[in-house]
Design an enzyme around this catalytic site. Structure first.
Site, PDB file in Angstrom:
ATOM      1  N   HIS A 152      -0.381  -8.483   0.995  1.00 43.38           N
ATOM      2  CA  HIS A 152      -1.178  -7.693   0.031  1.00 43.38           C
ATOM      3  C   HIS A 152      -1.088  -8.477  -1.271  1.00 43.38           C
ATOM      4  CE1 HIS A 152      -2.278  -3.504  -1.725  1.00 43.38           C
ATOM      5  NE2 HIS A 152      -2.246  -4.339  -2.750  1.00 43.38           N
ATOM      6  N   CYS A 199       0.848  -1.205   0.000  1.00 49.12           N
ATOM      7  CA  CYS A 199       0.000   0.000   0.000  1.00 49.12           C
ATOM      8  C   CYS A 199       0.879   1.250   0.000  1.00 49.12           C
ATOM      9  CB  CYS A 199      -0.937  -0.002   1.208  1.00 49.12           C
ATOM     10  SG  CYS A 199      -2.379  -1.084   1.026  1.00 49.12           S
ATOM     11  N   HIS A 228      -0.486 -10.127  -4.567  1.00 52.45           N
ATOM     12  CA  HIS A 228       0.446  -9.775  -5.644  1.00 52.45           C
ATOM     13  C   HIS A 228       0.679 -10.985  -6.521  1.00 52.45           C
ATOM     14  CE1 HIS A 228       2.774 -11.022  -2.110  1.00 52.45           C
ATOM     15  NE2 HIS A 228       3.673 -11.526  -2.932  1.00 52.45           N
ATOM     16  N   ASN A 257       1.744 -16.458  -4.257  1.00 50.02           N
ATOM     17  CA  ASN A 257       1.838 -17.221  -3.019  1.00 50.02           C
ATOM     18  C   ASN A 257       0.697 -16.793  -2.106  1.00 50.02           C
ATOM     19  OD1 ASN A 257       4.238 -18.558  -3.776  1.00 50.02           O
ATOM     20  ND2 ASN A 257       5.434 -16.750  -3.248  1.00 50.02           N
ATOM     21  N   HIS A 277      -6.411  -2.812  -0.965  1.00 51.40           N
ATOM     22  CA  HIS A 277      -5.752  -3.801  -0.123  1.00 51.40           C
ATOM     23  C   HIS A 277      -6.600  -5.072  -0.044  1.00 51.40           C
ATOM     24  CE1 HIS A 277      -2.966  -5.341   2.876  1.00 51.40           C
ATOM     25  NE2 HIS A 277      -4.054  -5.901   3.400  1.00 51.40           N
TER      26      HIS A 277
HETATM   27  P1  AMP Z   1       5.861 -13.281  -1.486  1.00 49.22           P
HETATM   28  O1  AMP Z   1       6.951 -14.061  -0.800  1.00 49.22           O
HETATM   29  O2  AMP Z   1       5.133 -14.049  -2.534  1.00 49.22           O
HETATM   30  O3  AMP Z   1       4.927 -12.622  -0.477  1.00 49.22           O
HETATM   31  O4  AMP Z   1       6.602 -12.138  -2.300  1.00 49.22           O
HETATM   32  C1  AMP Z   1       6.935 -10.894  -1.774  1.00 49.22           C
HETATM   33  C2  AMP Z   1       7.903 -10.293  -2.741  1.00 49.22           C
HETATM   34  O5  AMP Z   1       7.986  -8.906  -2.478  1.00 49.22           O
HETATM   35  C3  AMP Z   1       9.340 -10.837  -2.639  1.00 49.22           C
HETATM   36  O6  AMP Z   1       9.723 -11.388  -3.898  1.00 49.22           O
HETATM   37  C4  AMP Z   1      10.152  -9.617  -2.250  1.00 49.22           C
HETATM   38  O7  AMP Z   1      11.439  -9.604  -2.842  1.00 49.22           O
HETATM   39  C5  AMP Z   1       9.282  -8.491  -2.742  1.00 49.22           C
HETATM   40  N1  AMP Z   1       9.477  -7.217  -2.069  1.00 49.22           N
HETATM   41  C6  AMP Z   1       9.448  -6.984  -0.735  1.00 49.22           C
HETATM   42  N2  AMP Z   1       9.644  -5.674  -0.491  1.00 49.22           N
HETATM   43  C7  AMP Z   1       9.778  -5.062  -1.701  1.00 49.22           C
HETATM   44  C8  AMP Z   1       9.993  -3.715  -2.108  1.00 49.22           C
HETATM   45  N3  AMP Z   1      10.107  -2.715  -1.237  1.00 49.22           N
HETATM   46  N4  AMP Z   1      10.088  -3.460  -3.434  1.00 49.22           N
HETATM   47  C9  AMP Z   1       9.978  -4.458  -4.337  1.00 49.22           C
HETATM   48  N5  AMP Z   1       9.759  -5.739  -4.011  1.00 49.22           N
HETATM   49  C10 AMP Z   1       9.660  -6.049  -2.707  1.00 49.22           C
HETATM   50 ZN    ZN Z   2      -1.831  -3.266   1.228  1.00 49.83          ZN
END
Ligand code: AMP
Ligand code: ZN
Length: 112
Positions: A96, A6, A98, A85, A45
């Site tokens: 959140h 967010c 993704h 995931n 969100h």
């Molecule tokens: P997940 O493990 O599926 O929840 O993926 C979360 C993803 O977010 C991971 O691949 C992280 O490398 C990525 N991530 C976390 N913080 C950031 C950030 N500030 N900017 C870009 N990617 C991020």
């Molecule tokens: Zn969020």
């Protein structure tokens, strides 16, 4: 709300933007696991794919409309993998919704 994605959508945390429209925002993963590794997030969100319902599913639909545009833009002509995931057993770290868009090389067949 203390949600890193967010904050990224709001511009409070910097990110490398790949795509944006009314419903979603896409940015390069900070810790890429493939040569191209982009995250697409809804601008509302939603905690995970398990939180998609009849009221908010337009965000999922719009994300999946955006994904081919994003893939073409970054040159993923040979194909790509879309991963979301969802929950503890899937090792979801950011709560959140993704979708990971991963590619730029031949990916392993094994999915887990
Ligand atoms: P997940 O493990 O599926 O929840 O993926 C979360 C993803 O977010 C991971 O691949 C992280 O490398 C990525 N991530 C976390 N913080 C950031 C950030 N500030 N900017 C870009 N990617 C991020
Ligand atoms: Zn969020």
């Amino acid at each position: 709300m203390d949600c890193i994605f967010c904050k990224i959508i709001a511009g409070d945390i910097p990110s490398k933007k790949a795509y944006e429209d009314e419903f979603c925002y896409a940015f390069h993963d900070i810790n890429p696991q493939t040569p191209v590794h982009i995250l697409v997030v809804p601008k509302a969100h939603i905690a995970s794919a398990d939180g998609i319902n009849a009221e908010n599913s337009v965000y999922a639909a719009k994300i999946f409309e955006a994904i081919p545009k994003i893939a073409a833009e970054v040159g993923l002509n040979g194909g790509y993998r879309i991963i979301s995931n969802c929950g503890e057993d899937a090792c979801q770290t950011v709560k959140h919704l993704h979708f990971h868009i991963m590619g730029g090389r031949r990916l392993p067949e094994n999915m887990g």
